[in-house]
Design a protein around this motif. Structure first.
Motif, PDB file in Angstrom:
ATOM      1  N   ALA A  43       0.828  -1.206   0.000  1.00 24.45           N
ATOM      2  CA  ALA A  43       0.000   0.000   0.000  1.00 24.45           C
ATOM      3  C   ALA A  43       0.859   1.251   0.000  1.00 24.45           C
ATOM      4  O   ALA A  43       0.577   2.223  -0.720  1.00 24.45           O
ATOM      5  CB  ALA A  43      -0.932  -0.010   1.210  1.00 24.45           C
TER       6      ALA A  43
ATOM      7  N   GLU B 294      -6.316  -4.529  -1.399  1.00 18.93           N
ATOM      8  CA  GLU B 294      -7.052  -4.354  -0.144  1.00 18.93           C
ATOM      9  C   GLU B 294      -8.446  -4.963  -0.193  1.00 18.93           C
ATOM     10  O   GLU B 294      -9.225  -4.802   0.747  1.00 18.93           O
ATOM     11  CB  GLU B 294      -7.143  -2.861   0.181  1.00 18.93           C
ATOM     12  N   GLU B 295      -8.774  -5.650  -1.299  1.00 17.78           N
ATOM     13  CA  GLU B 295     -10.067  -6.333  -1.461  1.00 17.78           C
ATOM     14  C   GLU B 295     -11.236  -5.366  -1.297  1.00 17.78           C
ATOM     15  O   GLU B 295     -12.225  -5.664  -0.616  1.00 17.78           O
ATOM     16  CB  GLU B 295     -10.187  -7.512  -0.493  1.00 17.78           C
ATOM     17  N   ARG B 296     -11.126  -4.216  -1.934  1.00 17.75           N
ATOM     18  CA  ARG B 296     -12.242  -3.272  -1.933  1.00 17.75           C
ATOM     19  C   ARG B 296     -13.398  -3.849  -2.758  1.00 17.75           C
ATOM     20  O   ARG B 296     -13.187  -4.675  -3.650  1.00 17.75           O
ATOM     21  CB  ARG B 296     -11.801  -1.927  -2.520  1.00 17.75           C
ATOM     22  N   PRO B 297     -14.642  -3.407  -2.494  1.00 17.66           N
ATOM     23  CA  PRO B 297     -15.798  -3.954  -3.237  1.00 17.66           C
ATOM     24  C   PRO B 297     -15.692  -3.694  -4.734  1.00 17.66           C
ATOM     25  O   PRO B 297     -15.081  -2.715  -5.174  1.00 17.66           O
ATOM     26  CB  PRO B 297     -16.978  -3.185  -2.630  1.00 17.66           C
ATOM     27  N   GLY B 298     -16.309  -4.560  -5.492  1.00 13.07           N
ATOM     28  CA  GLY B 298     -16.319  -4.410  -6.933  1.00 13.07           C
ATOM     29  C   GLY B 298     -16.501  -5.755  -7.609  1.00 13.07           C
ATOM     30  O   GLY B 298     -16.570  -6.797  -6.947  1.00 13.07           O
TER      31      GLY B 298
ATOM     32  N   ARG C 174     -15.428   0.844 -11.719  1.00 10.60           N
ATOM     33  CA  ARG C 174     -14.348   0.128 -11.052  1.00 10.60           C
ATOM     34  C   ARG C 174     -13.719  -0.938 -11.938  1.00 10.60           C
ATOM     35  O   ARG C 174     -12.643  -1.454 -11.621  1.00 10.60           O
ATOM     36  CB  ARG C 174     -14.870  -0.505  -9.762  1.00 10.60           C
TER      37      ARG C 174
ATOM     38  N   TRP D 127      -5.923   1.627  -8.426  1.00 15.40           N
ATOM     39  CA  TRP D 127      -6.742   0.460  -8.800  1.00 15.40           C
ATOM     40  C   TRP D 127      -6.094  -0.810  -8.266  1.00 15.40           C
ATOM     41  O   TRP D 127      -6.776  -1.672  -7.698  1.00 15.40           O
ATOM     42  CB  TRP D 127      -6.891   0.396 -10.319  1.00 15.40           C
TER      43      TRP D 127
ATOM     44  N   ALA E 286      -6.646  -0.977  -4.559  1.00 15.70           N
ATOM     45  CA  ALA E 286      -7.999  -1.430  -4.226  1.00 15.70           C
ATOM     46  C   ALA E 286      -8.124  -2.942  -4.343  1.00 15.70           C
ATOM     47  O   ALA E 286      -8.783  -3.589  -3.525  1.00 15.70           O
ATOM     48  CB  ALA E 286      -9.017  -0.737  -5.128  1.00 15.70           C
ATOM     49  N   ARG E 287      -7.466  -3.521  -5.348  1.00 11.87           N
ATOM     50  CA  ARG E 287      -7.519  -4.983  -5.496  1.00 11.87           C
ATOM     51  C   ARG E 287      -6.744  -5.655  -4.355  1.00 11.87           C
ATOM     52  O   ARG E 287      -7.167  -6.680  -3.811  1.00 11.87           O
ATOM     53  CB  ARG E 287      -6.912  -5.409  -6.827  1.00 11.87           C
TER      54      ARG E 287
END
Length: 238
Positions: A5, A158-162, A135, A152, A155-156
């Motif tokens: 990160a 950190e397993e962000r929603p999508g 996303r 992007w 986010a992947r």
């Protein structure tokens, strides 16, 4: 994850700094430049070596100022900064392409024509929205800016929603490796990280010469054999 990160945020935050640095005059106090030049002059160069260096320097200056190759610029372009930007862009985009192809799920299918009209319309609205989800990673059209690509990938990681499946361990390692390598390039280009390297050139005593610098500090070199210390101004101690 913290390290990955941090690397990806470093790239996103400092991308504008790279753009600005690309058009700035070369800073001779940057890590290793002035000092390495001084150390190189400690040895006597023969006439052929000196002529080769003059020709090489003239060639590089012509490349920096060539308006056909790089476009009109108010000041000479710093080619090593541009090389860094191209390398970081390619590494992150290639990684995002590969990760997206593995974890991004296909858009929702449209409803079959046999469904009742109202149900079919509701399903098709959801399918269109899913396909247009911002996303989603896109392989066609204009390439996303590097800061977007870095975030992007973050986010992947950190397993962000999508519309994505979680990364596997191998995929996490892939993102981490690309992020670390790209962030290292950015930090070195901007001289914002502490650095240490050993020169190929040896001291007169035969010992190795270590150079320390970065983080805005003037570079310093010392011989691991006899302990001699050099600064950009000359020999500091012997």
């Amino acid at each position: 994850m913290t390290t990955t990160a941090t690397h990806l945020r470093t790239i996103a935050l400092h991308w504008k700094d790279l753009h600005e640095a690309a058009g700035q005059p070369v800073q001779h106090g940057a890590f290793g430049l002035g000092l390495c030049g001084y150390l190189a002059r400690l040895d006597e160069l023969d006439a052929d070596q000196q002529e080769h260096q003059r020709q090489q320097a003239a060639h590089l200056r012509s490349l920096e100022r060539d308006p056909i190759q790089l476009g009109e610029r108010p000041v000479p372009v710093r080619l090593h900064i541009l090389d860094t930007m191209r390398a970081v862009e390619a590494a992150l985009h290639d990684t995002a392409d590969q990760i997206a192809s593995a974890v991004q799920r296909p858009p929702m299918a449209f409803a079959p024509s046999s469904w009742p009209a109202a149900d079919r319309e509701r399903r098709n609205q959801l399918a269109r929205a899913d396909a247009a989800d911002p996303r989603r990673w896109r392989w066609t059209g204009t390439r996303r800016p590097v800061p977007y690509t870095a975030l992007w990938l973050l986010a992947r990681a950190e397993e962000r929603p999508g519309p994505f499946r979680p990364l596997t361990g191998v995929q996490r390692d892939q993102v981490a490796g690309a992020a670390m390598g790209a962030a290292d390039r950015v930090e070195r280009a901007l001289d914002i990280a502490a650095q240490r390297r050993t020169l190929e050139q040896r001291c007169a005593c035969g010992g190795a010469i270590d150079v320390h610098g970065g983080e805005g500090r003037a570079p310093l070199a010392h011989c691991t054999g006899c302990g001699r210390i050099w600064t950009e101004g000359g020999v500091a101690a012997a």
